[in-house]
Design a protein around this motif. Sequence first.
Motif, PDB file in Angstrom:
ATOM      1  N   THR A 217      46.043  42.760  33.945  1.00 54.36           N
ATOM      2  CA  THR A 217      45.288  43.050  32.729  1.00 54.36           C
ATOM      3  C   THR A 217      43.820  42.678  32.901  1.00 54.36           C
ATOM      4  OG1 THR A 217      47.248  42.659  31.372  1.00 54.36           O
ATOM      5  CG2 THR A 217      45.114  42.573  30.260  1.00 54.36           C
ATOM      6  N   TYR A 218      43.559  41.503  33.473  1.00 58.76           N
ATOM      7  CA  TYR A 218      42.178  41.081  33.702  1.00 58.76           C
ATOM      8  C   TYR A 218      41.455  42.056  34.636  1.00 58.76           C
ATOM      9  CZ  TYR A 218      42.575  36.442  31.529  1.00 58.76           C
ATOM     10  OH  TYR A 218      42.716  35.411  30.651  1.00 58.76           O
ATOM     11  N   VAL A 219      42.106  42.469  35.705  1.00 58.07           N
ATOM     12  CA  VAL A 219      41.483  43.378  36.673  1.00 58.07           C
ATOM     13  C   VAL A 219      41.183  44.730  36.025  1.00 58.07           C
ATOM     14  CG1 VAL A 219      41.880  44.640  38.819  1.00 58.07           C
ATOM     15  CG2 VAL A 219      42.444  42.224  38.689  1.00 58.07           C
ATOM     16  N   GLN A 220      42.084  45.213  35.169  1.00 62.39           N
ATOM     17  CA  GLN A 220      41.873  46.492  34.500  1.00 62.39           C
ATOM     18  C   GLN A 220      40.795  46.401  33.422  1.00 62.39           C
ATOM     19  OE1 GLN A 220      45.753  47.564  33.062  1.00 62.39           O
ATOM     20  NE2 GLN A 220      46.393  48.434  35.026  1.00 62.39           N
ATOM     21  N   GLU A 221      40.735  45.294  32.705  1.00 61.37           N
ATOM     22  CA  GLU A 221      39.798  45.153  31.591  1.00 61.37           C
ATOM     23  C   GLU A 221      38.359  44.895  32.039  1.00 61.37           C
ATOM     24  OE1 GLU A 221      40.226  45.263  28.101  1.00 61.37           O
ATOM     25  OE2 GLU A 221      42.119  46.206  28.621  1.00 61.37           O
ATOM     26  N   PHE A 222      38.185  44.164  33.134  1.00 61.43           N
ATOM     27  CA  PHE A 222      36.845  43.721  33.544  1.00 61.43           C
ATOM     28  C   PHE A 222      36.519  44.224  34.945  1.00 61.43           C
ATOM     29  CE2 PHE A 222      38.693  40.392  30.814  1.00 61.43           C
ATOM     30  CZ  PHE A 222      37.847  40.518  29.724  1.00 61.43           C
ATOM     31  N   GLU A 223      35.454  44.989  35.033  1.00 66.08           N
ATOM     32  CA  GLU A 223      35.040  45.501  36.342  1.00 66.08           C
ATOM     33  C   GLU A 223      34.475  44.395  37.226  1.00 66.08           C
ATOM     34  OE1 GLU A 223      32.331  48.697  35.779  1.00 66.08           O
ATOM     35  OE2 GLU A 223      33.736  49.863  34.595  1.00 66.08           O
ATOM     36  N   SER A 224      33.885  43.399  36.615  1.00 69.78           N
ATOM     37  CA  SER A 224      33.265  42.318  37.386  1.00 69.78           C
ATOM     38  C   SER A 224      34.207  41.121  37.571  1.00 69.78           C
ATOM     39  CB  SER A 224      31.990  41.847  36.694  1.00 69.78           C
ATOM     40  OG  SER A 224      32.302  41.330  35.405  1.00 69.78           O
ATOM     41  N   TYR A 225      35.506  41.363  37.532  1.00 64.68           N
ATOM     42  CA  TYR A 225      36.461  40.267  37.687  1.00 64.68           C
ATOM     43  C   TYR A 225      36.396  39.731  39.119  1.00 64.68           C
ATOM     44  CZ  TYR A 225      40.576  37.489  36.740  1.00 64.68           C
ATOM     45  OH  TYR A 225      41.427  36.434  36.550  1.00 64.68           O
ATOM     46  N   PRO A 226      36.353  38.407  39.299  1.00 65.13           N
ATOM     47  CA  PRO A 226      36.220  37.833  40.651  1.00 65.13           C
ATOM     48  C   PRO A 226      37.341  38.279  41.594  1.00 65.13           C
ATOM     49  CG  PRO A 226      35.928  36.144  38.976  1.00 65.13           C
ATOM     50  CD  PRO A 226      36.388  37.372  38.263  1.00 65.13           C
ATOM     51  N   GLU A 227      36.961  38.746  42.760  1.00 64.97           N
ATOM     52  CA  GLU A 227      37.934  39.248  43.732  1.00 64.97           C
ATOM     53  C   GLU A 227      38.723  38.133  44.403  1.00 64.97           C
ATOM     54  OE1 GLU A 227      36.325  41.967  46.542  1.00 64.97           O
ATOM     55  OE2 GLU A 227      35.241  43.094  45.015  1.00 64.97           O
ATOM     56  N   LEU A 228      38.188  36.922  44.424  1.00 65.88           N
ATOM     57  CA  LEU A 228      38.852  35.799  45.085  1.00 65.88           C
ATOM     58  C   LEU A 228      40.097  35.349  44.327  1.00 65.88           C
ATOM     59  CD1 LEU A 228      38.650  33.707  47.396  1.00 65.88           C
ATOM     60  CD2 LEU A 228      37.331  32.283  45.832  1.00 65.88           C
ATOM     61  N   ARG A 229      40.153  35.607  43.047  1.00 69.53           N
ATOM     62  CA  ARG A 229      41.275  35.128  42.231  1.00 69.53           C
ATOM     63  C   ARG A 229      42.564  35.877  42.519  1.00 69.53           C
ATOM     64  NH1 ARG A 229      39.064  34.118  36.129  1.00 69.53           N
ATOM     65  NH2 ARG A 229      37.325  32.800  36.705  1.00 69.53           N
ATOM     66  N   THR A 230      43.636  35.102  42.540  1.00 65.15           N
ATOM     67  CA  THR A 230      44.974  35.668  42.666  1.00 65.15           C
ATOM     68  C   THR A 230      45.728  35.347  41.366  1.00 65.15           C
ATOM     69  OG1 THR A 230      45.741  33.675  43.767  1.00 65.15           O
ATOM     70  CG2 THR A 230      45.021  35.484  45.174  1.00 65.15           C
ATOM     71  N   ALA A 231      46.986  35.715  41.288  1.00 66.50           N
ATOM     72  CA  ALA A 231      47.720  35.547  40.030  1.00 66.50           C
ATOM     73  C   ALA A 231      48.116  34.097  39.762  1.00 66.50           C
ATOM     74  CB  ALA A 231      48.952  36.435  40.041  1.00 66.50           C
ATOM     75  N   ILE A 232      48.839  33.463  40.693  1.00 68.75           N
ATOM     76  CA  ILE A 232      49.390  32.130  40.373  1.00 68.75           C
ATOM     77  C   ILE A 232      49.214  31.125  41.512  1.00 68.75           C
ATOM     78  CG2 ILE A 232      51.738  32.713  41.100  1.00 68.75           C
ATOM     79  CD1 ILE A 232      52.755  31.042  38.715  1.00 68.75           C
ATOM     80  N   ILE A 233      49.333  31.544  42.750  1.00 65.17           N
ATOM     81  CA  ILE A 233      49.177  30.640  43.893  1.00 65.17           C
ATOM     82  C   ILE A 233      47.802  30.858  44.496  1.00 65.17           C
ATOM     83  CG2 ILE A 233      50.067  29.959  46.156  1.00 65.17           C
ATOM     84  CD1 ILE A 233      52.792  30.960  45.235  1.00 65.17           C
ATOM     85  N   PRO A 234      46.955  29.833  44.543  1.00 68.29           N
ATOM     86  CA  PRO A 234      45.583  30.011  45.025  1.00 68.29           C
ATOM     87  C   PRO A 234      45.510  30.638  46.407  1.00 68.29           C
ATOM     88  CG  PRO A 234      45.857  27.833  44.089  1.00 68.29           C
ATOM     89  CD  PRO A 234      47.219  28.465  44.138  1.00 68.29           C
ATOM     90  N   LEU A 235      44.709  31.679  46.511  1.00 71.12           N
ATOM     91  CA  LEU A 235      44.387  32.376  47.755  1.00 71.12           C
ATOM     92  C   LEU A 235      45.596  33.024  48.427  1.00 71.12           C
ATOM     93  CD1 LEU A 235      42.005  29.697  49.241  1.00 71.12           C
ATOM     94  CD2 LEU A 235      41.367  31.709  47.899  1.00 71.12           C
ATOM     95  N   PHE A 236      46.713  33.133  47.725  1.00 73.32           N
ATOM     96  CA  PHE A 236      47.907  33.693  48.357  1.00 73.32           C
ATOM     97  C   PHE A 236      48.543  34.794  47.521  1.00 73.32           C
ATOM     98  CE2 PHE A 236      52.540  33.492  49.287  1.00 73.32           C
ATOM     99  CZ  PHE A 236      52.473  34.008  50.572  1.00 73.32           C
ATOM    100  N   PHE A 237      48.971  34.486  46.298  1.00 73.72           N
ATOM    101  CA  PHE A 237      49.784  35.430  45.526  1.00 73.72           C
ATOM    102  C   PHE A 237      49.424  35.362  44.063  1.00 73.72           C
ATOM    103  CE2 PHE A 237      53.967  36.431  43.544  1.00 73.72           C
ATOM    104  CZ  PHE A 237      54.060  37.712  43.982  1.00 73.72           C
TER     105      PHE A 237
END
Length: 133
Positions: free
Chosen positions: A113-133
């Motif tokens: 939802t965040y990725v679809q709503e915001f074009e400038s959403y940080p690419e480094l962020r993942t869903a639940i596990i940092p830098l992995f998943f």
Amino acid sequence: VCELGNLTVHVILNRISCNVTPCDTYFRYSSSHFCVTVYPHNLPLTGSRPKEIPYPTRNPFTWLFFFVSCPNYTYEVGSWISFAIMTQCVPVGVFAFLRFIQMTLWARTMHKTYVQEFESYPELRTAIIPLFF
């Protein structure tokens, strides 16, 4: 069944040379989960859609927002895992694993939802596990 877990955790903790107990870890994750859960309630919403991207504040518990979209789920999973280690019982471990699966599904939905709503959403962020998943 729980006695085998007790032996395993006892052997592992005796080989680690730090003074952090599973109980300490549980309370750290629980307090972090509380702080991060309270933070998003201050963000404005449009219906059920977020209006702003959540960013870390000066509160160190929110710094996980640098890496994940849903740090409240990350902290909750951490508290369940540390609770399973603290109780040293297989059913609690199974429950923690099932909670991890459910929260991963919720976090991936929110991340999408965040990725679809915001074009400038940080690419480094993942869903639940940092830098992995």
